[in-house]
Design a protein around this motif. Structure first.
Motif, PDB file in Angstrom:
ATOM      1  N   VAL A 153       0.854  -1.189   0.000  1.00 53.26           N
ATOM      2  CA  VAL A 153       0.000   0.000   0.000  1.00 53.26           C
ATOM      3  C   VAL A 153       0.890   1.239   0.000  1.00 53.26           C
ATOM      4  N   ILE A 154       0.564   2.203  -0.856  1.00 60.02           N
ATOM      5  CA  ILE A 154       1.269   3.481  -0.889  1.00 60.02           C
ATOM      6  C   ILE A 154       0.237   4.592  -0.739  1.00 60.02           C
ATOM      7  N   LEU A 155       0.434   5.436   0.275  1.00 61.66           N
ATOM      8  CA  LEU A 155      -0.491   6.531   0.566  1.00 61.66           C
ATOM      9  C   LEU A 155       0.190   7.863   0.313  1.00 61.66           C
ATOM     10  N   PHE A 156      -0.549   8.817  -0.243  1.00 59.24           N
ATOM     11  CA  PHE A 156       0.007  10.117  -0.600  1.00 59.24           C
ATOM     12  C   PHE A 156      -0.699  11.247   0.134  1.00 59.24           C
ATOM     13  N   ASP A 157       0.089  12.038   0.859  1.00 55.35           N
ATOM     14  CA  ASP A 157      -0.415  13.283   1.428  1.00 55.35           C
ATOM     15  C   ASP A 157      -0.084  14.400   0.444  1.00 55.35           C
ATOM     16  N   THR A 158      -1.015  15.318   0.236  1.00 58.42           N
ATOM     17  CA  THR A 158      -0.856  16.346  -0.796  1.00 58.42           C
ATOM     18  C   THR A 158      -1.327  17.702  -0.286  1.00 58.42           C
ATOM     19  N   PRO A 159      -1.000  18.764  -1.017  1.00 59.41           N
ATOM     20  CA  PRO A 159      -1.596  20.070  -0.691  1.00 59.41           C
ATOM     21  C   PRO A 159      -3.094  20.047  -0.968  1.00 59.41           C
ATOM     22  N   PRO A 160      -3.859  20.992  -0.433  1.00 58.88           N
ATOM     23  CA  PRO A 160      -5.296  21.063  -0.726  1.00 58.88           C
ATOM     24  C   PRO A 160      -5.558  21.163  -2.228  1.00 58.88           C
TER      25      PRO A 160
END
Length: 227
Positions: A153-160
């Motif tokens: 599993v790969i999860l991505f946090d991003t800007p709004p």
């Protein structure tokens, strides 16, 4: 639809894995897993219309629950403007994703352990002058393909979503997107606009997390499929 108790501990799944909040994050994980019967959900982006809606807290706890299930998990901070994942997991950020994309380091040299077995963090690294170009580069696409061979599993946090285009670029690389919405903080039309932006780039919206819902006993979040 499941409900999450939102405690003030950012990583409640680490601090108190038997709490109601931790159980609710596990339900969120399960809902994502069952959101697609025919295709595996391996890469997921957590998005929000605006800042301060609980996106990073949600993705951090979600990453922990996947690892606690026995999955090999990577949490990637693709917010190259105001990164926060390294703060949540208390890992260095002097090198990271941007160091790899600029060919200064190999990815194996910048991956960080988190104290949770099976969970690694790839922090943002130094803030670059051209975040969108780095995120949208062929090198980023190639890196993701390589990482998919090593992680379940790969999860991505991003800007709004409504702030810059970075999140839209990442969404096109992912199997699905979860939209986090803070009740009483963000206007409904902004949420609709963020959803429309994601759909415009053919992002697959798996569902939404409604955060900070006020109830008589607790603050909680709800998860459900998109409408």
């Amino acid at each position: 639809m499941s409900r999450l108790t939102n405690e003030r501990v950012s990583l409640v799944t680490m601090a108190n894995p038997r709490s109601n909040s931790s159980e609710a994050y596990r339900k969120l994980r399960t809902n994502i897993q069952f959101s697609s019967i025919d295709n595996q959900i391996q890469t997921v982006m957590i998005a929000s219309a605006s800042s301060g809606e609980g996106k990073t807290t949600t993705i951090g706890n979600l990453a922990v629950t996947y690892a606690q299930e026995g999955k090999k998990v990577l949490l990637v901070d693709t917010d190259l403007r105001k990164p926060a994942v390294h703060l949540m997991f208390n890992v260095p950020n002097h090198i990271g994703l941007t160091s790899v994309l600029s060919s200064q380091y190999k990815v194996t040299e910048v991956l960080r352990e988190t104290g949770v077995e099976g969970l690694h963090v790839l922090s943002s690294g130094p803030i670059p002058p051209n975040p969108s170009e780095m995120i949208g580069s062929r090198k980023m696409t190639a890196l993701l393909e390589d990482l998919k061979q090593d992680y379940d599993v790969i999860l991505f946090d991003t800007p709004p979503v409504l702030t810059v285009t970075d999140a839209l670029i990442i969404s096109s690389l992912c199997d699905g997107v979860i939209l986090v919405v803070s009740a009483g903080k963000v206007k409904k039309d902004l949420v609709k606009k963020a959803k429309a932006h994601l759909e415009h780039v053919n992002a697959r919206i798996l569902g939404a997390v409604l955060n900070n819902v006020q109830t008589p006993k607790s603050r909680n979040v709800s998860y459900g499929e998109k409408s």
